[in-house]
Design an enzyme around this catalytic site. Structure first.
Site, mmCIF file in Angstrom:
data_model
loop_
_atom_site.group_PDB
_atom_site.id
_atom_site.type_symbol
_atom_site.label_atom_id
_atom_site.label_comp_id
_atom_site.label_asym_id
_atom_site.label_seq_id
_atom_site.Cartn_x
_atom_site.Cartn_y
_atom_site.Cartn_z
ATOM 1 C CE LYS A 181 -4.001 -2.487 0.202
ATOM 2 N NZ LYS A 181 -3.338 -3.858 0.368
ATOM 3 C CG ASN A 182 -0.935 4.559 -1.843
ATOM 4 O OD1 ASN A 182 -1.039 2.989 -1.763
ATOM 5 N ND2 ASN A 182 -0.743 5.721 -2.027
#
Length: 378
Positions: A181-182
């Protein structure tokens, strides 16, 4: 080989984990847990944020809070990770799968109302690639039929719908901090409670069905087993790692958006020629650059492109398989719905490498390879 993903470290993760270790409070709900939760509540206006060991755990907490029982129906897009459905199946729900939009993988909000029955209890919109579902339509339908909405915002950190943060619109929401994920903590998640009636019970479920949080705040003189729950609270080291990431959220987002734009600009000529489709951003949604994908014309073409890229040193991957065609669903449900747009994305969507340290020249290499692949097919 250019990898598909490479976890980004800001440089302070180990330092904060060291601090957590030497506070003597490792089991969770300590300084860094509280810092992370406060960050989300203050930045995005969430009523209550509770750290979890994964997004799956956050969704399981949401399913408990929705009081799901055997026979209840939950509407979920078929094009999603299994956790979106599994969290509710574990509580006894029957899953009603919805199709994707014709032009993007999100749930088609216009098709939801036709799926509602007297048994329907929850709608689970999944903000695929951090792009918002049409939340006004979804919330209108939910209010009309007295349903709960649980936003699966696993990929949607720092993305917005008409100026409102994703995860702040439904009654409940779940985020992921998996290493893909970011913003990451290796494994990790977050439960967001936007409806105040769920806050008290959420803390109890979070603490293994006990009122332990109230005890440590001095609100009760002892704590015990008062409800169902599980060990959803992560250790302090997970939250310490995450906090280093949160401090650099804007920097990380700026870089990912620059990568996304370079891909888009480099590949749009292939879309104009009809070879591929690029991500669609509805006017009501922002782009958090969680991923960059393209949609090929067929499963065969996608398979060939993946092989071509790999043979030339680039790892690209497809994504979800249609859950309504899974072995589990076929074994437990008699009616298999026809969801053509979901199936199209399952067969044709291809994700390209996306990570903070991806260099401009590496992106150009990838774009040039894709261009060369399609030129050979003209």
């Amino acid at each position: 080989m250019i990898p598909f993903n490479k976890p980004f470290l800001t440089g302070k993760e180990a330092h904060y984990m060291y601090q957590a270790v030497y506070t003597g409070k490792l089991s969770g709900n300590g300084v860094f847990t509280k810092k992370c939760q406060a960050f989300f509540e203050e930045r995005y206006g969430f009523k209550k944020a509770l750290m979890a060991t994964s997004c799956t755990d956050a969704l399981e907490m949401a399913a408990i809070l929705c009081d799901i029982k055997s026979g209840d129906e939950v509407i979920v897009p078929s094009y999603t990770f299994v956790s979106s459905a599994l969290a509710f199946v574990r509580q006894g729900a029957s899953i009603v799968f919805a199709d994707s939009c014709p032009d993007n993988p999100n749930i088609d909000a216009d098709k939801i109302e036709a799926l509602i029955t007297e048994k329907t209890k929850v709608i689970v919109p999944v903000h695929y690639a951090g792009v918002a579902c049409d939340m006004d339509k979804i919330m209108e339908v939910a209010e009309k039929h007295n349903l709960l909405v649980v936003e699966d915002a696993a990929q949607a950190i720092d993305s917005f719908y008409k100026g409102r943060p994703l995860g702040s619109i439904g009654h409940l929401a779940a985020f992921s901090f998996h290493e893909t994920k970011n913003i990451i903590s290796g494994e990790g998640g977050l439960l967001v409670i936007n409806d105040a009636r769920f806050i008290h019970r959420a803390e109890i479920i979070w603490e293994k069905g006990t009122n332990r949080s109230e005890f440590f705040r001095g609100e009760v003189n002892k704590y015990g087993w008062v409800d169902t729950g599980s060990s959803f609270l992560p250790s302090e080291t997970i939250s310490a790692f995450l906090y280093a990431q949160l401090e650099n959220l804007d920097m990380i987002q700026d870089r990912r958006k620059a990568i996304w734009e370079q891909y888009y600009e480099g590949l749009k000529h292939l879309e104009e020629k009809g070879f591929i489709h690029l991500p669609v951003l509805p006017e009501y949604s922002t782009n958090n650059a969680h991923m960059f994908y393209l949609v090929c014309r067929s499963l065969e073409e996608r398979t060939m492109l993946i092989k071509y890229l790999k043979d030339n040193g680039v790892l690209s991957v497809f994504h979800y398989l249609s859950l309504h065609l899974s072995g589990y669903y076929k074994a437990n449900y008699t009616e298999i719905p026809n969801l053509p747009f979901c199936d199209r994305f399952a067969d044709c969507l291809l994700r390209l490498p996306m990570f903070y340290e991806l260099k401009a020249e590496e992106i150009k290499t990838i774009v040039d390879l894709i261009d060369r692949f399609y030129k050979s097919r003209e």
